[in-house]
Design a protein around this motif. Sequence first.
Motif, PDB file in Angstrom:
ATOM      1  N   PHE A 161      12.259  -5.166   2.523  1.00 26.76           N
ATOM      2  CA  PHE A 161      11.427  -4.802   1.379  1.00 26.76           C
ATOM      3  C   PHE A 161      12.089  -3.694   0.576  1.00 26.76           C
ATOM      4  N   ALA A 162      11.928  -3.744  -0.739  1.00 26.52           N
ATOM      5  CA  ALA A 162      12.476  -2.722  -1.630  1.00 26.52           C
ATOM      6  C   ALA A 162      11.452  -2.407  -2.706  1.00 26.52           C
ATOM      7  N   LEU A 163      11.580  -1.237  -3.304  1.00 20.48           N
ATOM      8  CA  LEU A 163      10.636  -0.798  -4.334  1.00 20.48           C
ATOM      9  C   LEU A 163      10.829  -1.529  -5.649  1.00 20.48           C
ATOM     10  N   ILE A 164      11.920  -2.258  -5.776  1.00 22.43           N
ATOM     11  CA  ILE A 164      12.060  -3.210  -6.876  1.00 22.43           C
ATOM     12  C   ILE A 164      11.933  -4.589  -6.255  1.00 22.43           C
ATOM     13  N   TRP A 165      10.861  -5.301  -6.568  1.00 20.32           N
ATOM     14  CA  TRP A 165      10.546  -6.563  -5.912  1.00 20.32           C
ATOM     15  C   TRP A 165      10.219  -7.611  -6.972  1.00 20.32           C
ATOM     16  N   ASP A 166      10.805  -8.777  -6.831  1.00 18.69           N
ATOM     17  CA  ASP A 166      10.628  -9.843  -7.822  1.00 18.69           C
ATOM     18  C   ASP A 166      10.953  -9.347  -9.230  1.00 18.69           C
ATOM     19  N   GLY A 167      11.912  -8.434  -9.317  1.00 19.66           N
ATOM     20  CA  GLY A 167      12.302  -7.901 -10.617  1.00 19.66           C
ATOM     21  C   GLY A 167      11.378  -6.830 -11.158  1.00 19.66           C
ATOM     22  N   VAL A 168      10.363  -6.430 -10.387  1.00 18.77           N
ATOM     23  CA  VAL A 168       9.381  -5.431 -10.832  1.00 18.77           C
ATOM     24  C   VAL A 168       9.655  -4.110 -10.128  1.00 18.77           C
ATOM     25  N   ASP A 169       9.799  -3.036 -10.894  1.00 15.25           N
ATOM     26  CA  ASP A 169       9.942  -1.690 -10.326  1.00 15.25           C
ATOM     27  C   ASP A 169       8.533  -1.187  -9.986  1.00 15.25           C
ATOM     28  N   LEU A 170       8.206  -1.206  -8.701  1.00 16.28           N
ATOM     29  CA  LEU A 170       6.836  -0.899  -8.282  1.00 16.28           C
ATOM     30  C   LEU A 170       6.455   0.545  -8.577  1.00 16.28           C
ATOM     31  N   ILE A 171       7.383   1.470  -8.397  1.00 23.28           N
ATOM     32  CA  ILE A 171       7.070   2.884  -8.650  1.00 23.28           C
ATOM     33  C   ILE A 171       6.754   3.087 -10.127  1.00 23.28           C
ATOM     34  N   ARG A 172       7.588   2.587 -10.994  1.00 22.74           N
ATOM     35  CA  ARG A 172       7.369   2.800 -12.429  1.00 22.74           C
ATOM     36  C   ARG A 172       6.168   2.004 -12.943  1.00 22.74           C
ATOM     37  N   THR A 173       5.921   0.834 -12.379  1.00 28.19           N
ATOM     38  CA  THR A 173       4.810   0.014 -12.854  1.00 28.19           C
ATOM     39  C   THR A 173       3.464   0.555 -12.380  1.00 28.19           C
ATOM     40  N   ARG A 198      -7.666  -0.249 -19.604  1.00 21.79           N
ATOM     41  CA  ARG A 198      -6.353   0.385 -19.462  1.00 21.79           C
ATOM     42  C   ARG A 198      -5.646   0.006 -18.171  1.00 21.79           C
ATOM     43  N   ALA A 199      -6.221  -0.883 -17.410  1.00 15.51           N
ATOM     44  CA  ALA A 199      -5.605  -1.286 -16.150  1.00 15.51           C
ATOM     45  C   ALA A 199      -4.462  -2.272 -16.405  1.00 15.51           C
ATOM     46  N   ASN A 200      -3.479  -2.260 -15.514  1.00 19.11           N
ATOM     47  CA  ASN A 200      -2.406  -3.257 -15.584  1.00 19.11           C
ATOM     48  C   ASN A 200      -2.420  -4.101 -14.308  1.00 19.11           C
ATOM     49  N   GLU A 201      -1.570  -5.102 -14.270  1.00 17.01           N
ATOM     50  CA  GLU A 201      -1.599  -6.056 -13.168  1.00 17.01           C
ATOM     51  C   GLU A 201      -0.178  -6.465 -12.797  1.00 17.01           C
ATOM     52  N   ILE A 202       0.054  -6.606 -11.495  1.00 18.79           N
ATOM     53  CA  ILE A 202       1.329  -7.091 -10.967  1.00 18.79           C
ATOM     54  C   ILE A 202       1.016  -8.327 -10.127  1.00 18.79           C
ATOM     55  N   THR A 203       1.695  -9.425 -10.414  1.00 17.96           N
ATOM     56  CA  THR A 203       1.444 -10.649  -9.655  1.00 17.96           C
ATOM     57  C   THR A 203       2.738 -11.141  -9.020  1.00 17.96           C
ATOM     58  N   CYS A 240       0.824  -1.208   0.000  1.00 16.64           N
ATOM     59  CA  CYS A 240       0.000   0.000   0.000  1.00 16.64           C
ATOM     60  C   CYS A 240       0.863   1.266   0.000  1.00 16.64           C
ATOM     61  N   LEU A 241       1.909   1.292   0.836  1.00 17.78           N
ATOM     62  CA  LEU A 241       2.756   2.484   0.922  1.00 17.78           C
ATOM     63  C   LEU A 241       3.583   2.675  -0.350  1.00 17.78           C
ATOM     64  N   ALA A 242       3.989   1.580  -0.994  1.00 12.07           N
ATOM     65  CA  ALA A 242       4.676   1.696  -2.275  1.00 12.07           C
ATOM     66  C   ALA A 242       3.748   2.327  -3.314  1.00 12.07           C
ATOM     67  N   ALA A 243       2.487   1.908  -3.304  1.00 13.77           N
ATOM     68  CA  ALA A 243       1.512   2.484  -4.236  1.00 13.77           C
ATOM     69  C   ALA A 243       1.303   3.970  -3.965  1.00 13.77           C
ATOM     70  N   PHE A 244       1.312   4.350  -2.690  1.00 13.69           N
ATOM     71  CA  PHE A 244       1.130   5.755  -2.337  1.00 13.69           C
ATOM     72  C   PHE A 244       2.334   6.577  -2.786  1.00 13.69           C
ATOM     73  N   LEU A 245       3.544   6.051  -2.610  1.00 15.98           N
ATOM     74  CA  LEU A 245       4.732   6.742  -3.111  1.00 15.98           C
ATOM     75  C   LEU A 245       4.697   6.870  -4.627  1.00 15.98           C
ATOM     76  N   ALA A 246       4.019   5.927  -5.284  1.00 12.96           N
ATOM     77  CA  ALA A 246       3.871   5.997  -6.744  1.00 12.96           C
ATOM     78  C   ALA A 246       2.731   6.910  -7.155  1.00 12.96           C
ATOM     79  N   GLY A 247       2.025   7.505  -6.183  1.00 19.66           N
ATOM     80  CA  GLY A 247       1.003   8.507  -6.489  1.00 19.66           C
ATOM     81  C   GLY A 247      -0.424   8.003  -6.507  1.00 19.66           C
ATOM     82  N   ASN A 248      -0.684   6.838  -5.897  1.00 22.66           N
ATOM     83  CA  ASN A 248      -1.995   6.215  -6.011  1.00 22.66           C
ATOM     84  C   ASN A 248      -2.767   6.143  -4.692  1.00 22.66           C
TER      85      ASN A 248
END
Length: 399
Positions: free
Chosen positions: A379-391, A189-194, A104-112
């Motif tokens: 925990f890091a903002l790049i997790w499982d190879g996914v950049d959470l902020i950019r995604t 237009r939605a995307n998904e992270i699994t 949730c906090l990663a999503a908030f840092l990404a502006g959501n």
Amino acid sequence: MQQHFDSVTYALGSAEIEMQMADVRPLPIFSEEAVAFLTAFSARILSGAEVKAYPDVVTLGFWCRSAALRQMQKIYDAERNRLGRGIVFHMAPSNVAVNFAYSCLAAFLAGNASVVRLPSKDFPQVDVLCRIFAETLAEFPALFPYFLFVRYGHVQEVNEHYSRMCQTRVIWGGDATIDAIRRTVLPPRANEITFADRHSLSVIDTSVYLAAGDKERIAQDFYNDTYLSDQNACTAPCFVVWLGTAEKVKAAQEVFWSTLYTLVKDRYTLQGVQAVDKLTQLYRLGVHAAARQVPMADNLITRIRVAELTEELAAYKAGSGFFIEYRAQELAEIRPLCGISCQTLSYYGVQRDALLQEILSMRPAGVDRIVPMGRTMDFALIWDGVDLIRTMSRVISTI
């Protein structure tokens, strides 16, 4: 029109807040609002007396303190043309207490804004964090519509409702959970992270370990990586690979496991159902692989020694102190464990850069993180190879 579901209970927010979320505007990444909120949130965690009983909550508090946020933000300093995508719907894992807060906090840092389905298991940490979220939001009333925490059972209708609301869906769960949730259609237009089922491993250089004078600390680091989460976290190593000669490996194993056992017997309680699960997996492993159990004092630590590493071994992982061991003469021998399901590679006594170069030379489908022993759960903002902020954000491009 807001749809009402009797099966939904609000742990943070309300039906009224949920209605307001449709009008929430995306924020820039690392917005002033987000940094101020997380700084206050961190301060409340780190000053709370009851929080000291939960090391994972304390770790979260350190993760989002002001100095840590500044370090995270540096990576994105040149990307000020990024805004959040809108609403992120998070399906939190049922077996890791604080994961929902990081997501949730990663999503908030990404502006959501975020709708979070909380873990189905009752964790006291979840209740503590929900209270701290509420108290912090009281200082930032304009941010109430950015956070909605809900609980509900396996109700497809509710999954569909929150999936229709979101611009990004984040699923933390096993493969079966992901398959089930993906039956629910997202907006165009939605995307998904699994984040699917993964396994992790630890590599230990026996010469360095035997020469170490802080073996109790090493045992504590390994305990934190494994027993604190019952090995339920994908980051927890289930494989332990020992580098060295047979003689040194035997000596290192005797010291390592006996030192760890001293910690485990004082701090960890093995439930009956966990013991049965371990025994079941041991029998399965014995039938399908050349493996043998190493005798231990009791069932708190279960060790299985294998003569060969194969990709199929990942299917036999278990939790609650269940470890598959292998002696290697060189790093290249770990390749069979580095398939697509491999997440974290932790190490002790091995040079990080040499380990990284070995992994890069393998060009594996897996291995997304290489970390020192004791830091697998960081925990890091790049997790499982996914950049959470950019995604979880979008770029406004210019010409």
